[in-house]
Design an enzyme around this catalytic site. Structure first.
Site, PDB file in Angstrom:
ATOM      1  N   CYS A   1      -7.388   2.601  12.868  1.00 54.55           N
ATOM      2  CA  CYS A   1      -6.810   1.597  13.766  1.00 54.55           C
ATOM      3  C   CYS A   1      -7.359   0.219  13.415  1.00 54.55           C
ATOM      4  CB  CYS A   1      -7.163   1.938  15.217  1.00 54.55           C
ATOM      5  SG  CYS A   1      -6.434   0.782  16.389  1.00 54.55           S
TER       6      CYS A   1
ATOM      7  N   CYS B   1      -1.189   3.048  15.772  1.00 50.54           N
ATOM      8  CA  CYS B   1      -2.329   3.948  16.004  1.00 50.54           C
ATOM      9  C   CYS B   1      -1.946   5.019  17.024  1.00 50.54           C
ATOM     10  CB  CYS B   1      -3.532   3.157  16.530  1.00 50.54           C
ATOM     11  SG  CYS B   1      -4.890   4.246  17.020  1.00 50.54           S
TER      12      CYS B   1
ATOM     13  N   HIS C   1     -14.732   1.663  -2.543  1.00 48.03           N
ATOM     14  CA  HIS C   1     -13.712   0.819  -1.904  1.00 48.03           C
ATOM     15  C   HIS C   1     -12.722   1.620  -1.073  1.00 48.03           C
ATOM     16  CE1 HIS C   1     -14.653  -2.202  -5.350  1.00 48.03           C
ATOM     17  NE2 HIS C   1     -15.576  -2.190  -4.437  1.00 48.03           N
TER      18      HIS C   1
ATOM     19  N   CYS D   1      -4.548   4.606  20.459  1.00 47.74           N
ATOM     20  CA  CYS D   1      -4.381   3.546  21.460  1.00 47.74           C
ATOM     21  C   CYS D   1      -2.891   3.198  21.635  1.00 47.74           C
ATOM     22  CB  CYS D   1      -5.160   2.297  21.073  1.00 47.74           C
ATOM     23  SG  CYS D   1      -4.550   1.514  19.559  1.00 47.74           S
TER      24      CYS D   1
ATOM     25  N   ARG E   1       1.733   1.898  -3.531  1.00 41.77           N
ATOM     26  CA  ARG E   1       0.613   2.457  -4.312  1.00 41.77           C
ATOM     27  C   ARG E   1       0.325   3.893  -3.885  1.00 41.77           C
ATOM     28  NH1 ARG E   1      -3.973  -1.825  -3.655  1.00 41.77           N
ATOM     29  NH2 ARG E   1      -5.114  -0.449  -5.086  1.00 41.77           N
TER      30      ARG E   1
ATOM     31  N   TYR F   1       0.814  -1.215   0.000  1.00 36.16           N
ATOM     32  CA  TYR F   1       0.000   0.000   0.000  1.00 36.16           C
ATOM     33  C   TYR F   1       0.843   1.259   0.000  1.00 36.16           C
ATOM     34  CZ  TYR F   1      -4.277  -2.572   0.094  1.00 36.16           C
ATOM     35  OH  TYR F   1      -5.302  -3.397  -0.294  1.00 36.16           O
TER      36      TYR F   1
HETATM   37  C1  LIG Z   1     -12.811 -11.132  -7.143  1.00 34.35           C
HETATM   38  C2  LIG Z   1     -14.310 -11.046  -7.006  1.00 34.35           C
HETATM   39  C3  LIG Z   1     -14.996 -12.190  -7.683  1.00 34.35           C
HETATM   40  N1  LIG Z   1     -14.610 -11.046  -5.547  1.00 34.35           N
HETATM   41  C4  LIG Z   1     -15.586 -10.239  -5.091  1.00 34.35           C
HETATM   42  O1  LIG Z   1     -16.264  -9.525  -5.795  1.00 34.35           O
HETATM   43  C5  LIG Z   1     -15.715 -10.259  -3.594  1.00 34.35           C
HETATM   44  C6  LIG Z   1     -16.589 -11.450  -3.137  1.00 34.35           C
HETATM   45  C7  LIG Z   1     -17.964 -11.363  -3.612  1.00 34.35           C
HETATM   46  C8  LIG Z   1     -18.935 -10.655  -3.017  1.00 34.35           C
HETATM   47  N2  LIG Z   1     -20.082 -10.799  -3.753  1.00 34.35           N
HETATM   48  C9  LIG Z   1     -19.850 -11.596  -4.813  1.00 34.35           C
HETATM   49  C10 LIG Z   1     -20.689 -12.009  -5.857  1.00 34.35           C
HETATM   50  C11 LIG Z   1     -20.161 -12.815  -6.825  1.00 34.35           C
HETATM   51  C12 LIG Z   1     -18.797 -13.196  -6.745  1.00 34.35           C
HETATM   52  C13 LIG Z   1     -17.955 -12.752  -5.708  1.00 34.35           C
HETATM   53  C14 LIG Z   1     -18.494 -11.952  -4.752  1.00 34.35           C
HETATM   54  N3  LIG Z   1     -16.262  -8.998  -3.130  1.00 34.35           N
HETATM   55  C15 LIG Z   1     -15.892  -8.581  -1.892  1.00 34.35           C
HETATM   56  O2  LIG Z   1     -15.159  -9.200  -1.143  1.00 34.35           O
HETATM   57  C16 LIG Z   1     -16.486  -7.248  -1.439  1.00 34.35           C
HETATM   58  C17 LIG Z   1     -15.370  -6.162  -1.376  1.00 34.35           C
HETATM   59  C18 LIG Z   1     -14.816  -5.910  -2.721  1.00 34.35           C
HETATM   60  C19 LIG Z   1     -13.832  -4.710  -2.657  1.00 34.35           C
HETATM   61  C20 LIG Z   1     -12.405  -5.171  -2.568  1.00 34.35           C
HETATM   62  N4  LIG Z   1     -11.477  -4.021  -2.645  1.00 34.35           N
HETATM   63  C21 LIG Z   1     -11.006  -3.501  -3.772  1.00 34.35           C
HETATM   64  N5  LIG Z   1     -10.193  -2.392  -3.784  1.00 34.35           N
HETATM   65  C22 LIG Z   1      -9.746  -1.815  -2.510  1.00 34.35           C
HETATM   66  C23 LIG Z   1      -8.498  -2.475  -2.036  1.00 34.35           C
HETATM   67  C24 LIG Z   1      -7.333  -2.214  -2.970  1.00 34.35           C
HETATM   68  O3  LIG Z   1      -7.503  -1.534  -3.985  1.00 34.35           O
HETATM   69  O4  LIG Z   1      -6.240  -2.696  -2.639  1.00 34.35           O
HETATM   70  S1  LIG Z   1     -11.455  -4.224  -5.277  1.00 34.35           S
HETATM   71  C25 LIG Z   1     -10.295  -3.622  -6.451  1.00 34.35           C
HETATM   72  O5  LIG Z   1     -10.260  -4.606  -7.465  1.00 34.35           O
HETATM   73  C26 LIG Z   1     -11.061  -4.197  -8.552  1.00 34.35           C
HETATM   74  C27 LIG Z   1     -10.177  -4.110  -9.763  1.00 34.35           C
HETATM   75  O6  LIG Z   1     -11.047  -4.039 -10.860  1.00 34.35           O
HETATM   76  P1  LIG Z   1     -10.867  -2.849 -11.954  1.00 34.35           P
HETATM   77  O7  LIG Z   1     -10.781  -1.551 -11.265  1.00 34.35           O
HETATM   78  O8  LIG Z   1     -11.898  -3.075 -12.964  1.00 34.35           O
HETATM   79  O9  LIG Z   1      -9.390  -3.125 -12.530  1.00 34.35           O
HETATM   80  P2  LIG Z   1      -8.918  -4.322 -13.464  1.00 34.35           P
HETATM   81  O10 LIG Z   1      -7.452  -4.242 -13.463  1.00 34.35           O
HETATM   82  O11 LIG Z   1      -9.586  -5.597 -13.086  1.00 34.35           O
HETATM   83  O12 LIG Z   1      -9.476  -3.940 -14.930  1.00 34.35           O
HETATM   84  C28 LIG Z   1      -9.004  -2.774 -15.552  1.00 34.35           C
HETATM   85  C29 LIG Z   1      -9.887  -2.601 -16.786  1.00 34.35           C
HETATM   86  O13 LIG Z   1      -9.511  -1.390 -17.427  1.00 34.35           O
HETATM   87  C30 LIG Z   1      -9.311  -1.641 -18.814  1.00 34.35           C
HETATM   88  N6  LIG Z   1      -8.307  -0.665 -19.246  1.00 34.35           N
HETATM   89  C31 LIG Z   1      -6.954  -0.720 -19.040  1.00 34.35           C
HETATM   90  N7  LIG Z   1      -6.361   0.436 -19.506  1.00 34.35           N
HETATM   91  C32 LIG Z   1      -7.389   1.223 -19.976  1.00 34.35           C
HETATM   92  C33 LIG Z   1      -7.444   2.528 -20.551  1.00 34.35           C
HETATM   93  N8  LIG Z   1      -6.339   3.265 -20.755  1.00 34.35           N
HETATM   94  N9  LIG Z   1      -8.654   3.029 -20.898  1.00 34.35           N
HETATM   95  C34 LIG Z   1      -9.800   2.296 -20.716  1.00 34.35           C
HETATM   96  N10 LIG Z   1      -9.809   1.029 -20.152  1.00 34.35           N
HETATM   97  C35 LIG Z   1      -8.620   0.526 -19.798  1.00 34.35           C
HETATM   98  C36 LIG Z   1      -8.889  -3.094 -18.910  1.00 34.35           C
HETATM   99  O14 LIG Z   1      -9.216  -3.608 -20.191  1.00 34.35           O
HETATM  100  C37 LIG Z   1      -9.750  -3.716 -17.800  1.00 34.35           C
HETATM  101  O15 LIG Z   1     -11.045  -4.020 -18.293  1.00 34.35           O
HETATM  102  C38 LIG Z   1     -11.630  -2.828  -8.221  1.00 34.35           C
HETATM  103  O16 LIG Z   1     -12.918  -3.024  -7.668  1.00 34.35           O
HETATM  104  C39 LIG Z   1     -10.654  -2.346  -7.134  1.00 34.35           C
HETATM  105  O17 LIG Z   1     -11.227  -1.421  -6.256  1.00 34.35           O
HETATM  106  N11 LIG Z   1     -16.952  -7.370  -0.103  1.00 34.35           N
HETATM  107  C40 LIG Z   1     -18.005  -8.166   0.157  1.00 34.35           C
HETATM  108  O18 LIG Z   1     -18.628  -8.747  -0.688  1.00 34.35           O
HETATM  109  O19 LIG Z   1     -18.264  -8.229   1.467  1.00 34.35           O
HETATM  110  C41 LIG Z   1     -19.338  -9.114   1.782  1.00 34.35           C
HETATM  111  C42 LIG Z   1     -19.680  -8.757   3.094  1.00 34.35           C
HETATM  112  C43 LIG Z   1     -20.920  -8.215   3.268  1.00 34.35           C
HETATM  113  C44 LIG Z   1     -21.292  -7.922   4.566  1.00 34.35           C
HETATM  114  C45 LIG Z   1     -20.403  -8.187   5.631  1.00 34.35           C
HETATM  115  C46 LIG Z   1     -19.129  -8.694   5.397  1.00 34.35           C
HETATM  116  C47 LIG Z   1     -18.747  -8.978   4.092  1.00 34.35           C
END
Ligand SMILES: CC(C)NC(=O)[C@H](Cc1c[nH]c2ccccc12)NC(=O)[C@H](CCCC/N=C(/NCCC(=O)O)S[C@H]1O[C@H](COP(=O)(O)OP(=O)(O)OC[C@H]2O[C@@H](n3cnc4c(N)ncnc43)[C@H](O)[C@@H]2O)[C@@H](O)[C@H]1O)NC(=O)OCc1ccccc1
Length: 312
Positions: free
Chosen positions: A139, A211, A131, A214, A80, A77
């Site tokens: 903390c 933190c 997100h 604490c 980033r 992090y």
């Molecule tokens: C992998 C996935 C299948 N897993 C999930 O979705 C999970 C589980 C899940 C929940 N519900 C579901 C339903 C179905 C399946 C799975 C799940 N979801 C969770 O865990 C969520 C939390 C999800 C959030 C996680 N945190 C992030 N980020 C912060 C941290 C960090 O950043 O380190 S997610 C993170 O990854 C994701 C990355 O995706 P993109 O941003 O789209 O990036 P990517 O690289 O994939 O794609 C880039 C795109 O850009 C294009 N591109 C590239 N260059 C360009 C360019 N120049 N111009 C235009 N386009 C371009 C490319 O072609 C490509 O298409 C973003 O969301 C990003 O924020 N929480 C939760 O469900 O909690 C429940 C809960 C409820 C109540 C109580 C307790 C728990």
């Protein structure tokens, strides 16, 4: 028009039909992903095969990874944060902010934690950070201490997380363990620690941000990790917007692989409220999984190029 290639002609027609619909629209959503910030120099999650050094980025973005090795996760992090602070918002960030000022019914849902939309002065009440952000900390103890989220733009957030720079390999400030080649190649510049060839020290908890309240538990980045729920106030605000009686006219899906939920689910929710879907993506295979419908738009290419034209 003879000089325009066939693609450009179709592109123009599609751009015109999008503009016609946008000009009649009052309620518009946008869903942003890492591709929006790609042109600002920030790697996407999928970029580099979804790896940071030898680690799967998604697995590093979990509470389990932080419990197992808080030093490594903080190095991830801090890297980033450093990259995001070096980056600049691009024309697409500014165009989205501009449309927000022109259209009160325009709401942006960002999956990005890089802070670039905020730095493009995107009106805050029309920007939902699904997100979280790299530039808040809190903390680890959410039950008793509950410190934060507090804004934090210190880079490095603590000395042990300083990004190593290349030095004159003969000098004693040349960090040990880093090859003469890397020092020479990056002399005076940041070493790219996303490259596993750059050795990184194992950090002990006492080397990491503690933190200030604490003075016991570690601080963590103010992002939503996989398996954690999204901020309740953000979920509420988005639901309130979607569930207003009026239809939604368009959802603009920019630079996202739309694979992470619940964020990706908003595309279908908007469609259920009558929205037409407009996708901007470098890769035509990255269309929303909800499938393609008559009237949807797909613009292939760089968001920083296309979004300003779309929203002009
Ligand atoms: C992998 C996935 C299948 N897993 C999930 O979705 C999970 C589980 C899940 C929940 N519900 C579901 C339903 C179905 C399946 C799975 C799940 N979801 C969770 O865990 C969520 C939390 C999800 C959030 C996680 N945190 C992030 N980020 C912060 C941290 C960090 O950043 O380190 S997610 C993170 O990854 C994701 C990355 O995706 P993109 O941003 O789209 O990036 P990517 O690289 O994939 O794609 C880039 C795109 O850009 C294009 N591109 C590239 N260059 C360009 C360019 N120049 N111009 C235009 N386009 C371009 C490319 O072609 C490509 O298409 C973003 O969301 C990003 O924020 N929480 C939760 O469900 O909690 C429940 C809960 C409820 C109540 C109580 C307790 C728990």
């Amino acid at each position: 028009t003879s000089s325009l290639t066939a693609d450009a002609v179709i592109d123009k027609e599609r751009m015109d039909s999008f503009h016609a619909h946008l000009s009649k629209s009052t309620r518009v959503l946008s869903l942003l992903g890492a591709g929006l910030s790609a042109t600002s120099g920030l790697p996407t999650f999928r970029g580099a095969g979804g790896l940071w050094r030898t680690h799967d980025s998604i697995s590093l973005a979990t509470p389990e990874a932080f419990d197992a090795n808080p030093g490594l996760v903080w190095q991830f992090y801090s890297y980033r944060r450093h990259m995001a602070m070096q980056a600049q918002p691009n024309a697409a960030h500014y165009a989205l902010a501009e449309l927000s000022r022109k259209m009160p019914g325009f709401m942006t849902l960002s999956q990005n934690v890089d802070g670039l939309s905020q730095r493009a002065d995107h009106p805050r009440e029309q920007l939902q950070l699904l997100h979280g952000t790299l530039f808040e900390v809190r903390c680890m103890d959410r039950d008793v201490c509950r410190y934060g989220p507090e804004a934090n733009f210190t880079d490095p957030i603590c000395p042990a997380l300083a990004i190593p720079t290349g030095a004159d390999p003969t000098s004693n400030e040349a960090r040990k363990g880093i090859s003469e080649y890397l020092h020479t190649k990056h002399q005076g510049k940041d070493l790219d620690i996303s490259d596993a060839a750059v050795p990184l020290p194992d950090l002990a908890p006492e080397d990491l941000p503690i933190c200030p309240q604490c003075k016991k538990h570690l601080l963590r980045p103010g992002v939503v990790w996989f398996g954690e729920s999204l901020p309740s106030e953000v979920l509420q605000t988005v639901d309130d917007f979607i569930n207003q009686p009026e239809k939604i006219d368009i959802i603009i899906v920019i630079g996202t692989s739309a694979k992470v939920y619940p964020a990706a689910g908003y595309i279908e929710e908007a469609r259920d409220k009558g929205a037409r879907v407009c996708v901007v993506n470098m890769d035509e295979n990255d269309r929303p999984s909800g499938g393609w419908e008559e009237g949807d738009w797909f613009f292939k290419g760089d968001a920083a190029q296309i979004v300003p034209r779309l929203l002009e």
